[in-house]
Design an enzyme around this catalytic site. Structure first.
Site, PDB file in Angstrom:
ATOM      1  N   ALA A   1       2.588 -43.323 -23.310  1.00  0.00           N
ATOM      2  CA  ALA A   1       2.076 -43.088 -24.670  1.00  0.00           C
ATOM      3  C   ALA A   1       3.194 -43.284 -25.692  1.00  0.00           C
ATOM      4  O   ALA A   1       2.997 -43.895 -26.743  1.00  0.00           O
ATOM      5  CB  ALA A   1       1.501 -41.677 -24.787  1.00  0.00           C
TER       6      ALA A   1
ATOM      7  N   CYS B   1       2.453 -38.592 -22.374  1.00  0.00           N
ATOM      8  CA  CYS B   1       3.281 -39.168 -21.321  1.00  0.00           C
ATOM      9  C   CYS B   1       4.194 -40.260 -21.855  1.00  0.00           C
ATOM     10  O   CYS B   1       4.092 -40.682 -23.002  1.00  0.00           O
ATOM     11  CB  CYS B   1       2.406 -39.722 -20.206  1.00  0.00           C
TER      12      CYS B   1
ATOM     13  N   HIS C   1       9.800 -43.263 -25.828  1.00  0.00           N
ATOM     14  CA  HIS C   1      10.463 -43.728 -27.053  1.00  0.00           C
ATOM     15  C   HIS C   1      11.781 -44.408 -26.693  1.00  0.00           C
ATOM     16  O   HIS C   1      12.099 -45.481 -27.166  1.00  0.00           O
ATOM     17  CB  HIS C   1      10.807 -42.560 -27.986  1.00  0.00           C
TER      18      HIS C   1
ATOM     19  N   ARG D   1      -4.308 -44.017 -32.959  1.00  0.00           N
ATOM     20  CA  ARG D   1      -3.228 -43.357 -33.697  1.00  0.00           C
ATOM     21  C   ARG D   1      -3.299 -43.601 -35.204  1.00  0.00           C
ATOM     22  O   ARG D   1      -2.448 -43.171 -35.952  1.00  0.00           O
ATOM     23  CB  ARG D   1      -1.902 -43.802 -33.112  1.00  0.00           C
TER      24      ARG D   1
HETATM   25 FE1  CFM Z   1       7.932 -39.334 -34.626  1.00  0.00          FE
HETATM   26 FE2  CFM Z   1       6.377 -37.496 -34.672  1.00  0.00          FE
HETATM   27 FE3  CFM Z   1       6.394 -39.257 -32.682  1.00  0.00          FE
HETATM   28 FE4  CFM Z   1       5.590 -39.989 -35.147  1.00  0.00          FE
HETATM   29 FE5  CFM Z   1       3.052 -39.493 -34.355  1.00  0.00          FE
HETATM   30 FE6  CFM Z   1       3.907 -37.018 -33.900  1.00  0.00          FE
HETATM   31 FE7  CFM Z   1       3.880 -38.744 -31.922  1.00  0.00          FE
HETATM   32 MO1  CFM Z   1       1.652 -37.833 -32.874  1.00  0.00          MO
HETATM   33  S1  CFM Z   1       6.724 -38.704 -36.329  1.00  0.00           S
HETATM   34  S2  CFM Z   1       6.821 -40.963 -33.723  1.00  0.00           S
HETATM   35  S3  CFM Z   1       3.758 -40.934 -35.817  1.00  0.00           S
HETATM   36  S4  CFM Z   1       7.780 -37.756 -33.172  1.00  0.00           S
HETATM   37  S5  CFM Z   1       2.280 -37.690 -35.054  1.00  0.00           S
HETATM   38  S6  CFM Z   1       5.354 -35.643 -34.882  1.00  0.00           S
HETATM   39  S7  CFM Z   1       3.385 -36.723 -31.889  1.00  0.00           S
HETATM   40  S8  CFM Z   1       2.259 -39.990 -32.443  1.00  0.00           S
HETATM   41  S9  CFM Z   1       5.441 -39.507 -30.705  1.00  0.00           S
END
Ligand code: CFM
Length: 544
Positions: free
Chosen positions: A63, A60, A194, A94
């Protein structure tokens, strides 16, 4: 690389994946299941809502904001405004590591801060409790910054976390308090979080400290979160090369570093999905160009270092980087030469969040393995097809929900690090500034690209392709392994890592070798195999 001809016909696989869905669902899913052609890259439906009822891998918005972007900075007290469950499941899960310089330095990563909302707060409002929590955290820890994260009920009851943060920031005087409207439902996935996090960090942190940073070649590392120590290895390499890391967003980072980030002369982006907004905003406001790099893979690391040297255009740096590469590569080569005969020709599938499904293909290539299918949970079309499709991406209601900051050049601090002519010259040399070509260009013809893979589809893919390794996360791990296929967690790395840079590549080669060549997988029989063909499987449960 040669096209993979010895695999099932991907168009047929695609049909098989959607066959069991109701017609409407099948029609929608078909747009996200694409047979790749690196020459004429087809369009992938991405960043759209998951069909209700489908078991998705996604998380979500909360997160993405709290866990992914803000979580790894060690000296921010991150308070979750919400019921305790949202904190419990976001606490230290994480594997983002951090290394305080002294034992006295603030490090709040092991803590879990929550307002622990109760029914009373939902009915009568939770702002009072939130302010109390901020005061309590301040009294106990005296942090430089406190960030507030909204969970779903906060948005539903209308608590104003921004007003509460402003009020407390003023009251406390020496603590930067700011809030995020990152309720879980804000977008279709963690990707929304993000973007919300980028906006907040840009607004409330970057640019607060104008102390000039030291060093000749100064850059920020964007989109590296130090999972399993990845950032430590990149820091080691930078230091050896004489490159100054001003700030990392946000693995092994501190508030001071991020507040000072605008004094760097280049932003290098690892995870394009989670942090590209920051690169663009910093370029507009401060004149710092960004460049996509990849430190996953030994060859990719060498290539990325050379790109950095080219950007700075300094002969001394170029020479030093060549020395470092020449020093590091033989150790990598010795290991890969030994492992390669055992891994060559094997196949992998990668289904992770937004970047790693692309980056880890480089490491598998180095192992002589083919990625037969890959996809992201929540990336956007540009991460698949390249940023040149950005202007053609339709902005839907879900994306409109997220604020686009209006950024202007800073009247005092805007300082273009490169002139237009210099940028053009770099482009001429093949250096892509502010660009990303995406994952599909690198994948073989007829490999399968699937966005927001469902659980059902993952089981089908395994059944059809029988890959030698499947890369995903903890939610998938044991189901896949019960099918006799090893699963490498590419989110947390299981217990491994770092996997970046030169030492990381060696770690990865060894881990994958151990997994794909372990005879134990041949001994596993899935429950339905044990039950015999056609025998029905029943769930067992206890009744009173
Ligand atoms: Fe970038 Fe990723 Fe992500 Fe990531 Fe991650 Fe991820 Fe993620 Mo899990 S590199 S920041 S450190 S998009 S592994 S493939 S899914 S936490 S939001």
């Amino acid at each position: 690389m040669e096209a993979n001809t010895h695999f099932p016909d991907p168009s047929q696989v695609r049909e098989e994946l959607i066959q069991k869905y109701p017609a409407k669902v099948a029609k929608k899913r078909a747009k996200s299941i694409i047979v790749n052609d690196p020459q004429i890259i087809p369009e992938v439906q991405a960043n759209v809502r998951t069909v209700p009822g489908i078991i998705t891998q996604r998380g979500c918005s909360y997160a993405g904001c709290k866990g992914v972007v803000l979580g790894p900075t060690r000296d921010i007290v991150n308070i979750v405004h919400g019921p305790i469950g949202c904190s419990f499941y976001a606490w230290m899960t994480r594997r983002n590591q951090t290394r305080p310089e002294t034992l006295e330095d603030a490090n709040f990563i092991p803590y879990c801060f929550s307002t622990d909302m109760q029914e009373e707060n939902i009915v009568f409002g939770g702002e009072k409790k939130l302010k109390q929590a901020i005061q309590e955290a301040y009294d106990l820890f005296h942090p430089k910054s406190i960030a507030i994260f909204s969970t779903c009920p906060v948005g539903l009851i209308g608590d104003d976390v921004h007003a509460a943060s402003r009020e407390m920031k003023e009251k406390l005087g020496d603590c930067n308090v700011f809030g995020f409207s990152c309720e879980g439902y804000r977008g279709v996935s963690q990707s929304a979080g993000h973007h919300i996090a980028n906006n907040g960090v840009f607004k409330h942190m970057v640019g607060r400290n104008n102390t000039p940073s030291e060093g000749k070649f100064k850059l920020n590392l964007l989109g590296e979160y130090n999972i399993g120590g990845d950032a430590f290895e990149i820091e080691r390499i930078f230091e050896k090369c004489g490159i100054t890391l001003v700030a990392s967003f946000s693995g092994n980072s501190t508030v001071d570093q991020i507040e000072n980030a605008h004094t760097a002369d280049l932003n290098v982006i690892l995870c394009h999905r989670s942090i590209n907004y920051m690169g663009d905003m910093m370029e507009t406001k401060y004149g710092i160009p960004w460049m996509k790099v990849n430190f996953v893979g030994a060859e990719s690391s060498a290539k990325s270092l050379r790109k950095i040297a080219e950007y700075f255009g300094d002969e001394g740096l170029k020479a030093r980087i060549e020395e470092v590469i020449a020093e590091e590569m033989p150790k990598v080569k010795a290991i890969i030469d030994e492992i390669l005969p055992r891994t060559t020709g094997k196949t992998a599938m990668l289904f992770v969040g937004g970047s790693r499904a692309h980056h880890y293909q480089d490491l598998f290539n180095e192992l002589g393995m083919t990625t037969v299918a890959a996809g992201y949970e929540f990336a956007h079309r540009d991460d698949y097809e390249g940023r040149n499709v950005l202007s053609s991406i339709k902005i839907d209601a879900d994306s409109k929900n997220i604020e686009e900051l209006k950024v202007l050049p800073d009247p005092e601090l805007y300082n273009p690090r490169k002139t237009e002519a210099e940028l053009a010259a770099l482009k001429e040399k093949g250096l892509e500034i502010n660009g990303y070509e995406g994952m599909m260009k690198q994948m073989t013809k007829k490999s399968l690209v699937v966005d927001d893979l469902s659980h059902y589809e993952s089981e089908k893919l395994i059944e059809i392709y029988k890959p030698d390794i499947f890369c995903a996360g903890i939610k998938e791990k044991y189901v896949v392994q019960k099918m006799g296929v090893p699963l490498k967690q590419l989110h947390s790395y299981d217990y491994g890592g770092p996997y970046t840079g030169f030492e990381g590549a060696v770690n990865f080669y060894k881990d994958i070798d151990r997994m794909v060549n372990n005879p134990v997988w041949k001994l596993i029989k899935a429950p339905w195999e044990k039950a015999g063909n056609g025998a029905a499987l029943e769930a067992t449960y206890v009744t009173q």
